[in-house]
Design an enzyme around this catalytic site. Structure first.
Site, PDB file in Angstrom:
ATOM      1  N   LYS A  50     -87.860 -30.043 -45.051  1.00 10.87           N
ATOM      2  CA  LYS A  50     -87.271 -29.614 -46.324  1.00 10.87           C
ATOM      3  C   LYS A  50     -86.695 -30.839 -47.022  1.00 10.87           C
ATOM      4  O   LYS A  50     -86.241 -31.785 -46.359  1.00 10.87           O
ATOM      5  CB  LYS A  50     -86.175 -28.589 -46.016  1.00 10.87           C
ATOM      6  CG  LYS A  50     -85.572 -27.881 -47.208  1.00 10.87           C
ATOM      7  CD  LYS A  50     -84.643 -26.763 -46.706  1.00 10.87           C
ATOM      8  CE  LYS A  50     -83.922 -26.047 -47.822  1.00 10.87           C
ATOM      9  NZ  LYS A  50     -83.095 -24.922 -47.318  1.00 10.87           N
TER      10      LYS A  50
ATOM     11  N   SER B  91     -83.673 -20.585 -49.541  1.00 12.24           N
ATOM     12  CA  SER B  91     -84.034 -21.771 -50.283  1.00 12.24           C
ATOM     13  C   SER B  91     -85.151 -22.607 -49.648  1.00 12.24           C
ATOM     14  O   SER B  91     -85.685 -23.500 -50.312  1.00 12.24           O
ATOM     15  CB  SER B  91     -82.797 -22.645 -50.457  1.00 12.24           C
ATOM     16  OG  SER B  91     -82.340 -23.115 -49.205  1.00 12.24           O
TER      17      SER B  91
ATOM     18  N   SER C  49     -81.565 -19.050 -45.557  1.00  8.39           N
ATOM     19  CA  SER C  49     -82.639 -19.806 -46.199  1.00  8.39           C
ATOM     20  C   SER C  49     -83.849 -20.146 -45.352  1.00  8.39           C
ATOM     21  O   SER C  49     -84.851 -20.613 -45.882  1.00  8.39           O
ATOM     22  CB  SER C  49     -82.082 -21.099 -46.767  1.00  8.39           C
ATOM     23  OG  SER C  49     -81.483 -20.822 -47.997  1.00  8.39           O
TER      24      SER C  49
HETATM   25  N1  GLN Z   1     -79.267 -17.392 -50.731  1.00  8.21           N
HETATM   26  C1  GLN Z   1     -78.129 -18.010 -50.128  1.00  8.21           C
HETATM   27  C2  GLN Z   1     -77.402 -18.870 -51.113  1.00  8.21           C
HETATM   28  O1  GLN Z   1     -77.873 -18.998 -52.202  1.00  8.21           O
HETATM   29  C3  GLN Z   1     -78.526 -18.777 -48.893  1.00  8.21           C
HETATM   30  C4  GLN Z   1     -78.978 -20.147 -49.152  1.00  8.21           C
HETATM   31  C5  GLN Z   1     -79.193 -20.947 -47.912  1.00  8.21           C
HETATM   32  O2  GLN Z   1     -79.233 -20.426 -46.808  1.00  8.21           O
HETATM   33  N2  GLN Z   1     -79.268 -22.262 -48.109  1.00  8.21           N
HETATM   34  O3  GLN Z   1     -76.371 -19.416 -50.845  1.00  8.21           O
END
Ligand code: GLN
Length: 479
Positions: free
Chosen positions: A75, A150, A174
């Site tokens: 990532k 994400s 994410s």
């Molecule tokens: N959707 C969650 C957020 O926006 C999780 C994001 C993540 O795990 N990086 O914070």
């Protein structure tokens, strides 16, 4: 589902193919499919060829292991020495770190082959990867849908089979949520088992590196290679964890069902999860009802803590030391304000403002402190739950992949869809998402297992039954 890593690894070790040849195949596949998918934001083919040559030497000398020579991705919030690491944000558009993250250091030493850096929500804030500076990645199963977020790029790459596996980060789901949307396996290990050194911070007490793979077997293989103590990350555990053995015998396995995870679920997800759990029961597992009342507050607790930590972590992007700097400004303060106004996207700014607000002296007690108290309560309730059951089972997401653009007009609904994933981060627990059924449009849904701290082996093993029994073969084993 098959173990792509084991399959490729045995071909490499038998000499049927070299890592150089395998890498070229993957490179061609990326070149062909990434234009439409936008899964990769930076390809690193030169690095991949170098890694492959090293891997071939390891294999030749009999020093390879299962990961040696296998093409994969990271990532774009994982630091790679000399290689762009942008968090998909304009503010880090030209950032080339001068060191490798611990996770990449370990994988590289094992002979992993880095094909590139994958797309993500800006600074990992989002559930669709649409807040990426580079535009959203597409779902490989339906390009009108998001890949999730994400870590959407990694999930799309594994789902499209243009990378054997991907490393992502999971702060509130994410890794697991995009895995569920793309029909792959997502594993978030126990907080502190994998060093976060070199993972660009979002919410440090929640952030954990995880894996996106085509099978549970692969998740276990990678986890064993990347876990372990690291003095550069003081939250990294020094505990020795046992070798993981995946067992599809679920007789006597106590699966906890907690009503909070199932509240207001649509019939598609409910039926898919229930029929999967029926298969567990038929094979000898016991379902038992568990109560975790504080789960009701999971979303506000998560968003308060995550934003608070983000507002502090992102304070370092000031245009002075690295990253984007505004071209014109009158003095230092003006430079910082302009740099941050230009460099961050809307979602990131929103969260910095929210985080600053909940930490401000007048509101600290009302929001941040309360969230921390509830977090402790939730941890205690989870600990009690794991006296009564081995793992908890829940849906991963209350729905299938969103259409592209949907989250723009439905921000609250998108936040709410994190309801089943954030609890594991709040309490630092290991959790796995495996494919389980499809929605009315034929898009994948996810089943999640959550375990007690450091019981990563138990959640992987519980998930392994879904793989071994065919629950995960949502397209009749075609994929
Ligand atoms: N959707 C969650 C957020 O926006 C999780 C994001 C993540 O795990 N990086 O914070």
């Amino acid at each position: 589902m098959k173990s792509v890593i084991n399959e490729l690894s045995s071909r490499l070790r038998s000499g049927e193919i070299t890592s150089r040849e395998l890498t070229e195949k993957y490179i061609s596949a990326v070149e062909k499919k990434n234009v439409a998918l936008n899964a990769f934001v930076h390809t690193t083919f030169d690095e991949a060829r170098k890694n492959a040559a090293y891997a071939d030497a390891l294999i030749r000398d009999g020093k390879g292991n299962a990961l040696t020579g296998i093409p994969m991705t990271l990532k774009d919030n994982i630091c790679t020495d000399g290689i762009l690491t942008t968090c998909c944000s304009e503010i880090l558009e030209n950032f080339r770190p001068c060191y490798d993250a611990a996770v990449w250091e370990k994988l590289k030493n094992n002979g992993a082959v880095l094909l590139g850096k994958t797309n993500m929500d800006e600074f990992a804030m989002g559930s669709t990867s649409e807040t990426s500076y580079y535009g959203a990645p597409k779902n490989p199963l339906d390009e009108t849908r998001v890949a999730g977020g994400s870590s959407g790029g990694g999930a799309a790459a594994v789902g499209a089979e243009i990378a054997a596996y991907a490393i992502g980060s999971d702060t509130g789901g994410s890794v697991r949520q995009p895995a569920a949307f793309c029909g792959v396996v997502g594993f978030k290990p126990t907080y502190g088992t994998v060093s976060r050194y070199g993972l660009i911070a979002y919410g440090s007490s929640l952030d954990q590196l995880g894996t996106l793979t085509s099978s549970v077997t692969d998740a276990a293989l990678i986890f064993q290679a990347i876990r372990g103590a690291d003095e550069r990350d003081m939250t990294c555990s020094t505990r020795n964890m046992p070798q993981i053995t995946l067992d599809d015998d679920v007789r006597g396995l106590k699966i906890g069902i907690c009503g909070e995870f199932y509240k207001g679920l649509g019939s598609e997800v409910k039926n898919a999860v229930e029929s999967a759990l029926k298969r567990y029961e038929d094979a000898g597992a016991e379902l038992t009802e568990i109560k975790i009342p504080s789960l009701e507050y999971a979303l506000p607790v998560y968003y308060i803590i995550a934003c608070a930590e983000a507002s502090s972590n992102l304070g370092r992007y000031d245009g002075i030391r690295y990253g984007h700097r505004a071209r014109t400004y009158s003095d230092v303060e003006d430079m910082i304000v302009k740099t941050r106004s230009e460099g961050f996207g809307k979602e990131v700014k929103k969260r910095i403002m929210l985080g600053t607000y909940v930490l401000s002296s007048g509101y600290f007690d009302a929001y941040y402190k309360k969230a921390c108290i509830l977090r402790e309560r939730m941890k205690t309730e989870f600990s009690k739950a794991f006296v009564e059951c081995d793992v908890l089972a829940a849906p991963t997401v209350p729905r299938g992949a969103f259409p592209l653009g949907y989250s723009g007009g439905n921000a609250v609904e998108t936040y709410l869809s994190d309801i089943c994933t954030v609890p594991a981060n709040i309490a630092g627990l290991p959790a796995v998402s495996v494919p389980c059924g499809v929605d009315k449009d034929g898009l994948p849904l996810g089943l999640q297992f959550i375990g007690d701290r450091f019981k990563d082996g138990a959640v992987l093993s519980a998930s392994y039954f879904a793989e071994a029994s065919g629950i995960c073969d949502i397209y009749g084993g075609v994929r």
